[in-house]
Each structure stands twice: as structure tokens, then as C-alpha cells.
Design a protein around this motif. Structure first.
Motif, PDB file in Angstrom:
ATOM      1  N   TYR A  31     -26.791  -4.766  -1.932  1.00 44.86           N
ATOM      2  CA  TYR A  31     -28.243  -4.682  -1.801  1.00 44.86           C
ATOM      3  C   TYR A  31     -28.664  -4.678  -0.337  1.00 44.86           C
ATOM      4  CZ  TYR A  31     -28.232  -5.793  -6.733  1.00 44.86           C
ATOM      5  OH  TYR A  31     -28.004  -5.760  -8.089  1.00 44.86           O
ATOM      6  N   TYR A  33     -32.388  -4.220   2.172  1.00 48.99           N
ATOM      7  CA  TYR A  33     -33.847  -4.309   2.119  1.00 48.99           C
ATOM      8  C   TYR A  33     -34.447  -3.983   3.480  1.00 48.99           C
ATOM      9  CZ  TYR A  33     -32.278  -7.507  -1.620  1.00 48.99           C
ATOM     10  OH  TYR A  33     -31.636  -8.064  -2.702  1.00 48.99           O
ATOM     11  N   TYR A  35     -38.021  -4.951   5.492  1.00 45.30           N
ATOM     12  CA  TYR A  35     -39.247  -5.726   5.523  1.00 45.30           C
ATOM     13  C   TYR A  35     -40.000  -5.393   6.819  1.00 45.30           C
ATOM     14  CZ  TYR A  35     -37.340  -8.998   2.018  1.00 45.30           C
ATOM     15  OH  TYR A  35     -36.824  -9.584   0.881  1.00 45.30           O
ATOM     16  N   LEU A  45     -41.963  -6.786   1.765  1.00 48.04           N
ATOM     17  CA  LEU A  45     -40.916  -5.836   1.412  1.00 48.04           C
ATOM     18  C   LEU A  45     -41.458  -4.415   1.395  1.00 48.04           C
ATOM     19  CD1 LEU A  45     -37.955  -5.520   0.435  1.00 48.04           C
ATOM     20  CD2 LEU A  45     -38.855  -5.701  -1.898  1.00 48.04           C
ATOM     21  N   TYR A  48     -36.230  -1.228  -0.993  1.00 48.80           N
ATOM     22  CA  TYR A  48     -34.919  -1.830  -1.076  1.00 48.80           C
ATOM     23  C   TYR A  48     -33.955  -0.889  -1.790  1.00 48.80           C
ATOM     24  CZ  TYR A  48     -35.928  -3.178  -5.948  1.00 48.80           C
ATOM     25  OH  TYR A  48     -36.239  -3.168  -7.282  1.00 48.80           O
ATOM     26  N   ILE A  96     -25.094  -9.980  -5.324  1.00 52.43           N
ATOM     27  CA  ILE A  96     -25.441 -10.717  -6.533  1.00 52.43           C
ATOM     28  C   ILE A  96     -24.166 -11.121  -7.249  1.00 52.43           C
ATOM     29  CG2 ILE A  96     -26.616 -10.630  -8.761  1.00 52.43           C
ATOM     30  CD1 ILE A  96     -28.529 -10.470  -6.486  1.00 52.43           C
ATOM     31  N   ASN A 107     -28.944 -14.984  -4.726  1.00 55.28           N
ATOM     32  CA  ASN A 107     -29.534 -13.850  -4.041  1.00 55.28           C
ATOM     33  C   ASN A 107     -29.941 -14.191  -2.617  1.00 55.28           C
ATOM     34  OD1 ASN A 107     -30.489 -11.210  -3.789  1.00 55.28           O
ATOM     35  ND2 ASN A 107     -32.557 -11.847  -4.281  1.00 55.28           N
ATOM     36  N   GLN A 109     -30.564 -13.682   0.963  1.00 54.20           N
ATOM     37  CA  GLN A 109     -30.645 -12.487   1.791  1.00 54.20           C
ATOM     38  C   GLN A 109     -30.360 -12.883   3.230  1.00 54.20           C
ATOM     39  OE1 GLN A 109     -34.195 -10.150   1.151  1.00 54.20           O
ATOM     40  NE2 GLN A 109     -33.997 -10.277  -1.069  1.00 54.20           N
TER      41      GLN A 109
ATOM     42  N   ARG B  31     -36.694 -18.137 -10.238  1.00 51.07           N
ATOM     43  CA  ARG B  31     -35.229 -18.024 -10.319  1.00 51.07           C
ATOM     44  C   ARG B  31     -34.556 -18.673  -9.120  1.00 51.07           C
ATOM     45  NH1 ARG B  31     -32.789 -12.581 -12.293  1.00 51.07           N
ATOM     46  NH2 ARG B  31     -31.147 -14.072 -12.766  1.00 51.07           N
ATOM     47  N   PHE B  34     -36.044 -20.274  -1.571  1.00 53.45           N
ATOM     48  CA  PHE B  34     -35.202 -20.147  -0.383  1.00 53.45           C
ATOM     49  C   PHE B  34     -35.956 -20.655   0.837  1.00 53.45           C
ATOM     50  CE2 PHE B  34     -32.076 -17.390  -2.428  1.00 53.45           C
ATOM     51  CZ  PHE B  34     -32.791 -16.943  -3.518  1.00 53.45           C
ATOM     52  N   GLN B  91     -37.851 -16.171  -5.533  1.00 54.82           N
ATOM     53  CA  GLN B  91     -37.338 -15.061  -6.318  1.00 54.82           C
ATOM     54  C   GLN B  91     -37.749 -15.315  -7.763  1.00 54.82           C
ATOM     55  OE1 GLN B  91     -33.152 -14.946  -6.995  1.00 54.82           O
ATOM     56  NE2 GLN B  91     -33.165 -12.864  -7.756  1.00 54.82           N
ATOM     57  N   ASN B  96     -34.429  -8.518  -7.654  1.00 53.84           N
ATOM     58  CA  ASN B  96     -33.735  -9.159  -6.545  1.00 53.84           C
ATOM     59  C   ASN B  96     -34.621  -9.310  -5.323  1.00 53.84           C
ATOM     60  OD1 ASN B  96     -31.401  -9.007  -8.148  1.00 53.84           O
ATOM     61  ND2 ASN B  96     -31.167  -6.875  -7.554  1.00 53.84           N
ATOM     62  N   LYS B  97     -35.922  -9.201  -5.533  1.00 53.64           N
ATOM     63  CA  LYS B  97     -36.847  -9.231  -4.414  1.00 53.64           C
ATOM     64  C   LYS B  97     -37.337 -10.648  -4.155  1.00 53.64           C
ATOM     65  CE  LYS B  97     -39.006  -6.154  -6.814  1.00 53.64           C
ATOM     66  NZ  LYS B  97     -40.017  -5.203  -7.302  1.00 53.64           N
ATOM     67  N   LEU B  98     -37.682 -10.901  -2.895  1.00 53.04           N
ATOM     68  CA  LEU B  98     -38.235 -12.184  -2.493  1.00 53.04           C
ATOM     69  C   LEU B  98     -39.686 -12.017  -2.074  1.00 53.04           C
ATOM     70  CD1 LEU B  98     -35.349 -13.696  -0.302  1.00 53.04           C
ATOM     71  CD2 LEU B  98     -35.802 -14.038  -2.738  1.00 53.04           C
TER      72      LEU B  98
END
Lengths: 120, 110
Positions: A31, A33, A35, A45, A48, A96, A107, A109, B31, B34, B91, B96-98
């Protein structure tokens, strides 16, 4: 920076010109991304990718496109830069996996050093 | 729509003066939560992930906790090198996005 590089690190361009930012990773994470970070808005975001040639839009995708032809590279293109796209751009990567007895998927990042883009 | 609010926006502490940063969230189906640290001119640096209410994680002078509505980042006996912006992100759902908060800028003075 977890094996993530961004180029260029700084760029000044003029309104209406196309701009491409590059993110390169050496971690083989699936993955990636993009931003943007602006005062008062935090990190938002843009787009992605969840695999080679697999991409999707984020929260602020208008005016941006992306491509991913290799696992290690993720490109962000501003087709015709505008002053509202002046920002600091960060690339991030993640993988993941599911822990055996844990709550689900992980997850975290990991972020690159950023590119400061100024559109005049 | 997922919302993440961090407070205070800025915090000034004397060296050794313990305090807490707050991250409150309104989401459908958390989920993971962070915490990141960001130094000026650099990308965010991952600190902790929390998954369920009651969970705690520690690293040096930092301890993160999670309830059903908020998370705290406790800083015990901070040093000037702890000065940074601390970011919180959530999340949710199957993606899978924050979603990030706008951060707390911490300055620790001698």
C-alpha cells in the motif's frame, strides 16, 4: 524514514504547469498513499494504491492523478497546478497482515520526508 | 463522517512537568487508533497503535491509552527533545485509510 524517498524535496512552479512528484520505497509494501498537509487541516488523503495499477481516490483528489507501474514507485501528478495546491506533500506506505490471536489487521503507515510545493 | 479532534492545539511545559494530550473521535467502527510524532520539516514518525478500549502502550516517557471515545498521550517528566507536534489518526471500516486530527504542538522548555 523506513526506506521511503520523495523527489523533489522542494519545488516552485507556476500556475497552469504540470507537476509530478515521485515516491520511492524499498520496503516492498503493497500500500502507498499520498497526503497533503496544510495548516489547520492536518493530513488529508489525496489518493492511495493497494497494488500495482490499483489506485483509488481519497478525500481531496480533485486536480490530482496518480500512477503506480511498479511496486516501489507511486507518482502524484498535478495536471495543471493552481495556487490552492501549494502545500507539503507526504507519501506513506503500509502493509496489511492479520495477527493470529489479535484484533484484526495492522495498518501502521510510515511516512516519507515530504515535498514542499509552491505554486505561484 | 469520521471526525478526530485533538486538544489542546498547543501546549507549553517546563522540563519535568508531566501532562496529557487528548484525541477524541467520532467514528463508526474503530479498527485502530494511531499516534505519530512530527518534527518541523519532517514526515510523521509512528509511535503507537491502539485497538481496543482499555489498551495501553508505553515507550520511554510516553504512554498512550484508549477509551471508547478518546485516547490520551501521557508525557511523564518531559525533556526538551520531546518538543514536536503529536498527531492522532483513526482507521475505520474495511478500508486502509486513516483520518488525522490537526495535532497538538508541544514545546518543552528548560
Amino acid at each position: 524514514d523506513a526506506g521511503i524517498t520523495q523527489s523533489p524535496r522542494h519545488k516552485v512552479t507556476e500556475t497552469g504547469t504540470p507537476v509530478t512528484l515521485r515516491c520511492h520505497q524499498t520496503e516492498n509494501h503493497r500500500y502507498m498513499y499520498w497526503y497533503r498537509q496544510d495548516p489547520g487541516h492536518g493530513l488529508r488523503l489525496i489518493h492511495y494504491s493497494y497494488g500495482v495499477k490499483d489506485t483509488d481516490k481519497g478525500e481531496v483528489s480533485d486536480g490530482y492523478s496518480v500512477s503506480r507501474s511498479k511496486t516501489e514507485d507511486f507518482l502524484l501528478t498535478l495536471e495543471s497546478a493552481t495556487s490552492s495546491q501549494t502545500s507539503v506533500y507526504f507519501c506513506a506506505i503500509s502493509e496489511i497482515w492479520t495477527s493470529g490471536g489479535g484484533p484484526g489487521s495492522y495498518n501502521e503507515q510510515f511516512f516519507g520526508p515530504g515535498t514542499r510545493l509552491t505554486v505561484l | 463522517e469520521d471526525q478526530v479532534t485533538q486538544s489542546p492545539e498547543a501546549l507549553r511545559l517546563q522540563e519535568g512537568e508531566s501532562s496529557s494530550l487528548n484525541c477524541s473521535y467520532t467514528v463508526s467502527g474503530l479498527r485502530g487508533l494511531f499516534w505519530y510524532r512530527q518534527d518541523p520539516g519532517k514526515g510523521p514518525e509512528f509511535l503507537f497503535t491502539l485497538y481496543s478500549a482499555g489498551e495501553e502502550k508505553e515507550k520511554e516517557r510516553l504512554k498512550a491509552t484508549l477509551t471508547k471515545k478518546e485516547s490520551f498521550l501521557h508525557i511523564t517528566a518531559p525533556k526538551p527533545e520531546d518538543s514536536a507536534t503529536y498527531l492522532c489518526a483513526v482507521q475505520t471500516g474495511g478500508g486502509n485509510k486513516l483520518t488525522f486530527g490537526t495535532g497538538t504542538q508541544l514545546k518543552v522548555e528548560l
